[in-house]
Scaffold this active site. Structure first.
Site, PDB file in Angstrom:
ATOM      1  N   GLU A  13       0.830  -1.198   0.000  1.00 39.82           N
ATOM      2  CA  GLU A  13       0.000   0.000   0.000  1.00 39.82           C
ATOM      3  C   GLU A  13       0.872   1.258   0.000  1.00 39.82           C
ATOM      4  OE1 GLU A  13      -3.808   1.631   2.655  1.00 39.82           O
ATOM      5  OE2 GLU A  13      -2.579  -0.036   3.368  1.00 39.82           O
ATOM      6  N   LYS A  49      -9.257   3.478  -2.359  1.00 34.11           N
ATOM      7  CA  LYS A  49      -9.609   2.680  -1.179  1.00 34.11           C
ATOM      8  C   LYS A  49     -10.977   3.115  -0.655  1.00 34.11           C
ATOM      9  CE  LYS A  49      -7.376   1.089   3.109  1.00 34.11           C
ATOM     10  NZ  LYS A  49      -6.154   1.240   3.958  1.00 34.11           N
ATOM     11  N   CYS A 101      -5.821  -3.466   1.880  1.00 33.14           N
ATOM     12  CA  CYS A 101      -5.554  -3.615   3.315  1.00 33.14           C
ATOM     13  C   CYS A 101      -6.822  -3.680   4.162  1.00 33.14           C
ATOM     14  CB  CYS A 101      -4.629  -2.501   3.792  1.00 33.14           C
ATOM     15  SG  CYS A 101      -3.816  -2.856   5.375  1.00 33.14           S
ATOM     16  N   SER A 161      22.936  -2.353  33.339  1.00 27.32           N
ATOM     17  CA  SER A 161      22.888  -2.278  34.797  1.00 27.32           C
ATOM     18  C   SER A 161      23.204  -3.587  35.493  1.00 27.32           C
ATOM     19  CB  SER A 161      21.488  -1.829  35.223  1.00 27.32           C
ATOM     20  OG  SER A 161      20.539  -2.845  34.937  1.00 27.32           O
TER      21      SER A 161
END
Length: 710
Positions: A44, A113, A174, A361
């Site tokens: 897309e 779309k 999509c 750490s």
């Protein structure tokens, strides 16, 4: 029989990188053609890049997209192929997210779309308009840059399908696949045999199976050939990861699936399908009455033949009838490994930094981030050994070593990762030793410093300003003094981190493309949700690889890396009690994950996060839900659950301001509290939630009374 070879291109589409996107699209077309494909689709908005955000509002973005398309469409590689690319199109002063279907020097149609993604991570309606005219087309007048190439003045734009000489092709973009009434259903009922889905679907842990099942089931009862092409890689603001896994499915059977997460910028998946299998499948299922009743789609005509006769396929040395394959769904730990590898490497290469800096750490979280970098090095090495020249050239560019060809992941880590243990008088030798030995094992350049002098200097400034010397609580100080004395240590670590990151490569006289290192943080999603972090301490940096991963998944990943990569030292981090080592030894052992210290457990935080964000429950509904889910837990009666819910929401509300400055992290958790895109909530609350909490208390008291609980 007629055989059709189709291609789904998985591409790293970089926002506004028009030159790079053009080159990657053209390469995918060439590869598809070499594999015998006559039909190619890609992700897309692949021309401008999906994650352009408000750049989609600019005229330049549309202009440059048409310029790129003009370069592609005039390339002879496009001859005899039907190509589908994604870009934005302005039509009658509305902006549409579109697909352009074309061949060499000719555009057939533009398909906008119709259902926009507008929730969670997505804001498509901010940038585009959904095409609302079903089965309707209008006239689109082409830009001059295209007219000069094609000789066309206009093309149809709208909800239509393309008819070739031997089949028919429709588009579904999509989000449209995920809608209840998806276009491919109606196209398929109307006789469309090939559906192209151009997608930019983001990664989320344990989400892939849902997406793949949906695509597979789309054609199981309807029949047809479904070509799904997903984007790959990090979006423009490093908060969303597209994970590939493009697919080719026919009649519910999978005939191809590309890799999930890949360092390759271009991957092309092809499959050859007998069109007759679609027609015979449809003739034998209960679709035909509904199909005959379907209103017609407007069909745009094309004189292309997409299929090959059976005898040509038999003689071909390139094209071969595809066989069904099984879906490949990696486990969540492998997903974390590859997602972090792609995220870290792409962020590093795009930012042109010289490497990474991590305050190590000796605790579990920072060790997990260090192993993410080690995993990145392993993935990069695998890509290089697999022939990925782009990965090698990028690595050589970053390191400044033109002849560097790594033979082991530790060689990569040694050039890209600087770890540092920043101790104070409160630090223990066991944490210092763990940090050093982990760094040595993975190959990191490691330093060990004490920051007591800088802490003392800051405290001296405060003493002079306020004529007041704060004390730890164990020494007689207040809660506020105790917290301030811890925070000044944590914030000095952040300052030291940035200075070390900026000067590391210069001091070591390393040849580098960039001048400074990216500062990595090590806070996790549960701590971000709870606000269990000091603002502008080591939770602040350039990127947060662990920032959307839960504590339980971090622990599981460490165990997985220990077993998969042969790292027995990881056991020490899994077994160690977590502590920031900010209190005097006289205060006793400080375990950061104790309920007394954090207020809630990590398991409870995960449950709360899912209830709040995924299931969209407020305090009252969350309380009711947990009454049922936690009723069998020892010590969790109605009042205890009510108190726990109130504590969770109060801590969340008090610390919401910290979410506004969270270091960017790639989205992998469904309850990620990042309010920059995913979780848009107020950050100024009435933290006592008076109406909600009163209702919870009243209900809990009544329930206790009815149940006769003392």
């Amino acid at each position: 029989m007629s055989y059709i070879t189709v291609a789904a291109a998985t591409i790293t589409s970089v926002p506004l990188d028009f030159q790079g996107n053009y080159e990657r699209i053209l390469e995918s077309i060439k590869v598809a053609k070499e594999k015998g494909a006559k039909l190619r689709t890609g992700p897309e908005l692949e021309i401008p890049g999906y994650g352009c955000l408000d750049h989609h509002l600019e005229g330049d973005t549309f202009l440059h997209s048409w310029e790129v398309l003009a370069k592609i469409i005039r390339d002879p590689i496009c001859k005899d192929m039907l190509l589908d690319v994604g870009m934005g199109v302005r039509h009658r002063n509305c902006r549409y997210n579109c697909r352009i279907l074309f061949t060499y020097k000719h555009i057939y149609m533009i398909r906008p779309k119709m259902s926009l993604a507008n929730d969670g991570l997505y804001r498509e309606a901010r940038h585009f308009t959904a095409w609302s005219k079903a089965r309707t087309v209008e006239t689109y007048y082409l830009e001059r840059v295209i007219r000069d190439v094609t000789g066309q003045r206009s093309v149809p734009i709208g909800d239509a399908v393309l008819s070739t000489m031997d089949t028919s092709v429709g588009c579904e973009t999509c989000e449209e696949l995920f809608t209840p009434s998806n276009p491919s259903t109606y196209m398929g009922l109307n006789g469309v045999e090939v559906i192209l889905n151009s997608s930019a679907s983001h990664a989320e842990l344990r989400k892939l199976r849902t997406r793949l099942d949906l695509i597979q089931n789309c054609t199981r009862k309807l029949g047809g050939l479904y070509v799904y092409a997903n984007a790959n890689g990090v979006d423009g603001e490093a908060r969303m990861m597209f994970d590939g896994s493009s697919m080719i499915v026919c009649n519910g059977r999978v005939f191809g699936q590309s890799r999930q997460f890949s360092l390759r910028n271009v991957e092309v998946l092809t499959a050859t399908i007998d069109l007759e299998t679609i027609r015979s499948h449809r003739s034998s299922i209960s679709r035909n009455v509904q199909g005959a009743a379907q209103p017609d789609y407007i069909r745009v005509e094309s004189d292309l033949y997409l299929g090959l006769p059976a005898e040509e396929v038999v003689r071909s040395e390139i094209v071969q009838l595809s066989q069904q394959v099984s879906l490949n769904v990696p486990g969540p730990m492998e997903e974390i490994y590859m997602a972090e590898a792609v995220f870290l490497f792409q962020y590093l290469t795009r930012s042109s930094a010289a490497g990474f800096f991590l305050a190590l750490s000796g605790g579990l979280d920072s060790a997990t981030v260090a192993l993410f970098v080690y995993g990145m090095a392993r993935a990069v090495l695998c890509a290089i050994q697999d022939g990925d020249e782009s990965a090698l050239s990028e690595l050589q560019r970053i390191t400044g070593e033109k002849d560097f060809v790594p033979q082991a992941p530790e060689e990569i880590v040694s050039r890209l990762l600087h770890t540092c243990f920043m101790g104070t008088v409160h630090s223990g030798e066991h944490t210092r030793s763990r940090a050093r030995r982990l760094a040595e094992r993975i190959g990191a350049f490691h330093t060990d410093i004490n920051i007591d002098d800088t802490v003392s200097a800051h405290e001296a400034i405060i003493k002079k300003a306020l004529d007041f010397e704060p004390r730890f609580q164990v020494e007689g100080g207040s809660v506020a003094e105790n917290l301030a004395k811890q925070n000044v240590q944590a914030r000095n670590r952040m300052v030291a981190s940035y200075e070390l990151a900026q000067l590391s490569t210069t001091a070591r006289k390393l040849p580098r493309a960039g001048s400074s290192l990216l500062v990595l943080t090590s806070n996790n999603v549960d701590e971000a949700l709870r606000g269990y972090l000091t603002k502008y301490d080591c939770s602040s940096g350039d990127i947060a690889p662990l920032g959307s991963i839960s504590k339980s998944d971090a622990k599981a990943f460490l165990a997985w890396s220990r077993d998969t990569w042969g790292l027995p030292i990881v056991d020490e981090f899994l077994e160690a009690g977590p502590s920031a080592e900010l209190l005097p030894l006289s205060a006793g052992e400080q375990l950061d994950e104790d309920d007394a210290e954090m207020g809630v457990s990590y398991d409870e935080l995960s449950k709360f996060g899912i209830a709040r964000k995924v299931e969209k429950l407020g305090p009252w509904s969350c309380y009711l839900r947990l009454l049922d889910e936690w009723r069998d837990r020892p010590g969790y009666g109605p009042r205890e659950i009510a108190d726990k819910v109130k504590k969770l929401y109060r801590l969340y509300a008090i610390n919401r301001h910290k979410a506004t400055v969270l270091t960017p992290s790639v989205h992998l958790s469904a309850y990620n509290p990042d309010d920059n895109r995913h979780d848009l909530r107020p950050f100024l609350y009435v933290v006592g939630w008076p109406w909600q909490f009163a209702k919870i208390d009243e209900h809990a008291d009544q329930l206790v009374s009815r149940l006769g609980i003392k």
